[in-house]
Design a protein around this motif. Structure first.
Motif, mmCIF file in Angstrom:
data_model
loop_
_atom_site.group_PDB
_atom_site.id
_atom_site.type_symbol
_atom_site.label_atom_id
_atom_site.label_comp_id
_atom_site.label_asym_id
_atom_site.label_seq_id
_atom_site.Cartn_x
_atom_site.Cartn_y
_atom_site.Cartn_z
ATOM 1 N N ALA A 341 0.856 -1.211 -0.139
ATOM 2 C CA ALA A 341 -0.036 0.251 -0.113
ATOM 3 C C ALA A 341 0.983 1.374 0.117
ATOM 4 C CB ALA A 341 -1.001 -0.110 1.389
ATOM 5 N N ARG A 342 1.907 1.117 0.778
ATOM 6 C CA ARG A 342 2.886 2.302 0.835
ATOM 7 C C ARG A 342 3.608 2.750 -0.726
ATOM 8 N NH1 ARG A 342 8.724 3.691 2.157
ATOM 9 N NH2 ARG A 342 9.008 1.458 0.836
ATOM 10 N N LEU A 343 3.815 1.541 -1.193
ATOM 11 C CA LEU A 343 4.290 1.738 -2.448
ATOM 12 C C LEU A 343 3.488 2.491 -3.696
ATOM 13 C CD1 LEU A 343 6.413 -1.780 -2.524
ATOM 14 C CD2 LEU A 343 7.519 0.598 -2.318
ATOM 15 N N ALA A 344 2.417 1.826 -3.735
ATOM 16 C CA ALA A 344 1.170 2.354 -4.383
ATOM 17 C C ALA A 344 1.093 3.734 -4.179
ATOM 18 C CB ALA A 344 0.009 1.552 -4.248
ATOM 19 N N LEU A 345 1.129 4.134 -3.050
ATOM 20 C CA LEU A 345 0.940 5.596 -2.705
ATOM 21 C C LEU A 345 2.013 6.436 -3.176
ATOM 22 C CD1 LEU A 345 -0.126 8.048 -0.952
ATOM 23 C CD2 LEU A 345 1.113 7.415 0.720
ATOM 24 N N ILE A 346 3.398 6.058 -3.103
ATOM 25 C CA ILE A 346 4.348 6.530 -3.577
ATOM 26 C C ILE A 346 4.206 6.596 -5.009
ATOM 27 C CG2 ILE A 346 6.997 6.450 -3.863
ATOM 28 C CD1 ILE A 346 7.154 5.326 -1.097
ATOM 29 N N ASP A 347 3.958 5.840 -5.873
ATOM 30 C CA ASP A 347 3.745 5.792 -7.053
ATOM 31 C C ASP A 347 2.633 6.890 -7.424
ATOM 32 O OD1 ASP A 347 5.750 3.786 -7.603
ATOM 33 O OD2 ASP A 347 4.347 2.265 -7.837
ATOM 34 N N ARG A 348 1.858 6.908 -6.746
ATOM 35 C CA ARG A 348 0.591 7.827 -7.132
ATOM 36 C C ARG A 348 0.988 9.204 -6.778
ATOM 37 N NH1 ARG A 348 -3.648 9.971 -3.812
ATOM 38 N NH2 ARG A 348 -3.226 8.524 -2.156
ATOM 39 N N ILE A 349 1.698 9.744 -5.674
ATOM 40 C CA ILE A 349 2.145 10.773 -5.536
ATOM 41 C C ILE A 349 3.211 11.437 -6.611
ATOM 42 C CG2 ILE A 349 3.457 12.317 -3.950
ATOM 43 C CD1 ILE A 349 0.627 11.712 -3.236
ATOM 44 N N GLY A 350 3.813 10.247 -7.033
ATOM 45 C CA GLY A 350 4.885 10.660 -8.192
ATOM 46 C C GLY A 350 3.987 11.203 -9.720
ATOM 47 N N LEU A 351 2.910 10.570 -9.717
ATOM 48 C CA LEU A 351 2.081 11.125 -10.904
ATOM 49 C C LEU A 351 1.695 12.343 -10.775
ATOM 50 C CD1 LEU A 351 0.186 7.803 -11.637
ATOM 51 C CD2 LEU A 351 1.912 8.739 -12.948
ATOM 52 N N LEU A 352 1.270 12.818 -9.453
ATOM 53 C CA LEU A 352 0.685 14.085 -9.063
ATOM 54 C C LEU A 352 2.071 15.181 -9.271
ATOM 55 C CD1 LEU A 352 -1.475 13.678 -6.057
ATOM 56 C CD2 LEU A 352 -2.173 13.979 -8.205
ATOM 57 N N HIS A 353 3.192 14.754 -9.006
ATOM 58 C CA HIS A 353 4.442 15.466 -9.116
ATOM 59 C C HIS A 353 4.838 15.809 -10.369
ATOM 60 C CE1 HIS A 353 5.263 16.788 -5.094
ATOM 61 N NE2 HIS A 353 5.399 15.554 -4.564
ATOM 62 N N GLY A 354 4.531 14.621 -11.330
ATOM 63 C CA GLY A 354 4.992 14.790 -12.834
ATOM 64 C C GLY A 354 6.254 14.132 -12.939
ATOM 65 N N GLU A 355 6.756 13.332 -11.910
ATOM 66 C CA GLU A 355 7.978 12.501 -12.066
ATOM 67 C C GLU A 355 8.154 11.744 -10.791
ATOM 68 O OE1 GLU A 355 11.866 14.485 -11.399
ATOM 69 O OE2 GLU A 355 10.651 16.417 -11.149
ATOM 70 N N PRO A 356 8.735 10.581 -10.863
ATOM 71 C CA PRO A 356 8.584 9.767 -9.703
ATOM 72 C C PRO A 356 9.235 10.368 -8.419
ATOM 73 C CG PRO A 356 9.728 8.647 -11.483
ATOM 74 C CD PRO A 356 9.614 10.040 -11.924
ATOM 75 N N VAL A 357 8.830 10.107 -7.114
ATOM 76 C CA VAL A 357 9.469 10.527 -5.879
ATOM 77 C C VAL A 357 10.589 9.787 -5.660
ATOM 78 C CG1 VAL A 357 8.989 11.332 -3.488
ATOM 79 C CG2 VAL A 357 7.050 11.455 -5.279
ATOM 80 N N ASP A 358 11.976 10.428 -5.622
ATOM 81 C CA ASP A 358 13.234 9.999 -5.213
ATOM 82 C C ASP A 358 13.153 9.888 -3.683
ATOM 83 O OD1 ASP A 358 15.576 8.961 -4.682
ATOM 84 O OD2 ASP A 358 16.606 10.804 -5.636
ATOM 85 N N LEU A 359 13.147 8.636 -3.104
ATOM 86 C CA LEU A 359 13.257 8.342 -1.546
ATOM 87 C C LEU A 359 14.471 7.544 -1.393
ATOM 88 C CD1 LEU A 359 9.632 7.892 -0.608
ATOM 89 C CD2 LEU A 359 11.041 9.886 -0.251
ATOM 90 N N ALA A 360 15.590 7.604 -2.287
ATOM 91 C CA ALA A 360 16.702 6.796 -2.181
ATOM 92 C C ALA A 360 17.755 7.328 -1.162
ATOM 93 C CB ALA A 360 17.074 6.326 -3.517
#
Length: 460
Positions: A341-360
């Protein structure tokens, strides 16, 4: 010569089920780096224990901890190699079975310590067979009928460092005559925890609301540029600073807190300084989750990622420390959730930002006992103590890595008398010279906070 002694066992907690949340996170990392991420080591034997003693120790471990009686079940072959299938992997825990204690004989002219080290090195280099092998290997080295060393290796899918500590502690608490446990095992076994987590949707929902708020507040990128600098890409650096330890103890005592948020604040301020950012600092932190009711002594991986977001710009160093402390507490509170569920959320927020969210970018304070009451102010290090320790700061080692699956991982190690930091870095994102600057800035931030009266300003 190598002998294999059969050790029979039986215990509670048998059955087939999914992986715990912590196991899912560990399994994903294991697949990414193609490693069992095993823990263990070699211990010299000086107390006269004999071969039968070690047979009984292995029987105790296998019988008491269901995690050591588990094997993974892959319904499809690709489940064993895909990070997207972690939630589909299952585990089967046996009610009884046989394990093997290896006995390695050192000849008259051999160094038994070298024999033990060679066994451990070979084991460490060989991944466990997750579907066919128990997640523990144990051996002893014998010379002239005397046991000189014991070697133990535990696959990370079965335990984390705290779980390993529980096993060692409870083994030492056995009755010295009968070698039986003094009390029954009352902590949850892995499949019981899986069932409890299946009914914890409210916990996941609460955690994901926090994560969504934080993810919406940060920029998607952690590093301004990605550059192939023509150097060994992945590096591991070990660095020590006694001045950082003394300064963090001084600040912690004066603020009435422990040193953990002091070092976290130093990391955030240093990171923004080196990368030239003014946006809030964001890092994932490793949260043990053992502070949660009923989880202190559970033997299975429990750690999950928390998300720390701290605005470190334009305020005093001690303000940054206060913010880091609050952010760390919030991150810990919301680091227990269903991983998919957390991974799906990170992907969804990346779509809102227009690029993947880098949490590395990661931070892991893996010291034990840092959450202690501060020393009285009259016993804390003085300015002179701190400054005189600055010349002791040293680079312990810098070595290449075959592969690193993140971009930056800063670990605070449990080393007495200093602060030791082990860093893994992808130099395509942070140049090695910038990494050294980051470590120096962590020290400078903390020393300044300790030796000035709230005068140090974080102006990143």
């Amino acid at each position: 010569m190598v002998d294999r002694i059969v050790v029979t066992f039986e215990g509670d907690g048998a059955g087939v089920g999914g992986l715990t949340w912590g196991q899912q996170q560990v399994w994903r990392a294991m697949v990414e780096v193609d490693s069992s991420m095993s823990m263990g080591g070699v211990v010299p034997i000086t107390d006269g224990r004999t071969l039968p003693d070690f047979v009984e120790e292995l029987r105790f471990l296998m019988s008491r901890y269901a995690a050591l009686r588990s094997r993974l079940v892959f319904d499809e072959p690709w489940h064993a190699t895909s990070v997207d299938a972690c939630h589909l992997v299952r585990q089967e825990i046996a009610a009884r079975g046989e394990a093997y204690l290896e006995v390695h004989d050192a000849g008259p002219g051999e160094d038994p310590a070298a024999v033990a080290a060679a066994v451990f090195t070979a084991w460490k280099a060989r991944n466990f067979d997750y579907a066919a092998e128990w997640p523990i290997r144990e051996a002893v080295v014998r010379q002239d009928d005397t046991i000189t060393h014991v070697i133990v290796l535990v696959c990370h899918i079965a335990a984390d460092g705290s779980g390993l500590g529980t096993m060692i502690r409870e083994m030492g608490e056995r009755d010295p005559v009968t070698r039986q446990p003094r009390r029954p095992y009352t902590a949850m076994q892995p499949l019981a925890l899986v069932a409890a987590q299946r009914g914890a949707q409210k916990q996941t929902d609460t955690a994901l609301r926090y994560w969504e708020t934080q993810l919406r507040s940060i920029r998607p990128r952690r590093f301004p540029v990605t550059v192939d600098r023509g150097e060994p890409r992945w590096r591991r650096v070990v660095w020590r600073s006694t001045a950082l330890m003394l300064a963090s103890e001084r600040v912690a005592a004066e603020l009435g807190i422990d040193t953990a948020p002091v070092l976290l604040a130093a990391y955030g301020a240093a990171f923004n300084t080196v990368t030239g950012q003014t946006a809030p600092f964001a890092t994932q932190v490793i949260v043990s989750n053992r502070f949660r009711p009923g989880l202190a002594d559970v033997v299975t991986p429990l750690a999950q990622n928390g998300l720390v977001v701290v605005d470190v710009s334009g305020v005093t160093a001690r303000d940054v420390i206060g913010r880091a402390r609050r952010a760390s507490m919030n991150a810990s509170k919301h680091a227990y959730y269903e991983p998919a569920a957390r991974l799906a959320l990170i992907d969804r927020i990346g779509l809102l930002h227009g690029e993947p969210v880098d949490l590395a970018v990661f931070y892991n304070d893996r010291r034990v006992g840092v959450l202690q009451a501060p020393d009285p102010l009259d016993t804390v290090p003085s300015d002179a103590d701190i400054r005189s320790a600055l010349p002791l700061t040293e680079l312990v080692s810098e070595t290449p890595m075959v592969y690193f699956n993140e971009k930056l991982m800063v670990n605070v190690d449990d080393v007495v008398g200093t602060i030791q930091i082990t860093v893994e870095v992808d130099t395509h994102h942070l140049a090695i010279e910038d990494l050294y600057r980051l470590l120096a800035e962590m020290e400078s931030f903390t020393v300044s906070a300790a030796t000035s009266v709230d005068q140090a300003v974080a102006s990143m």
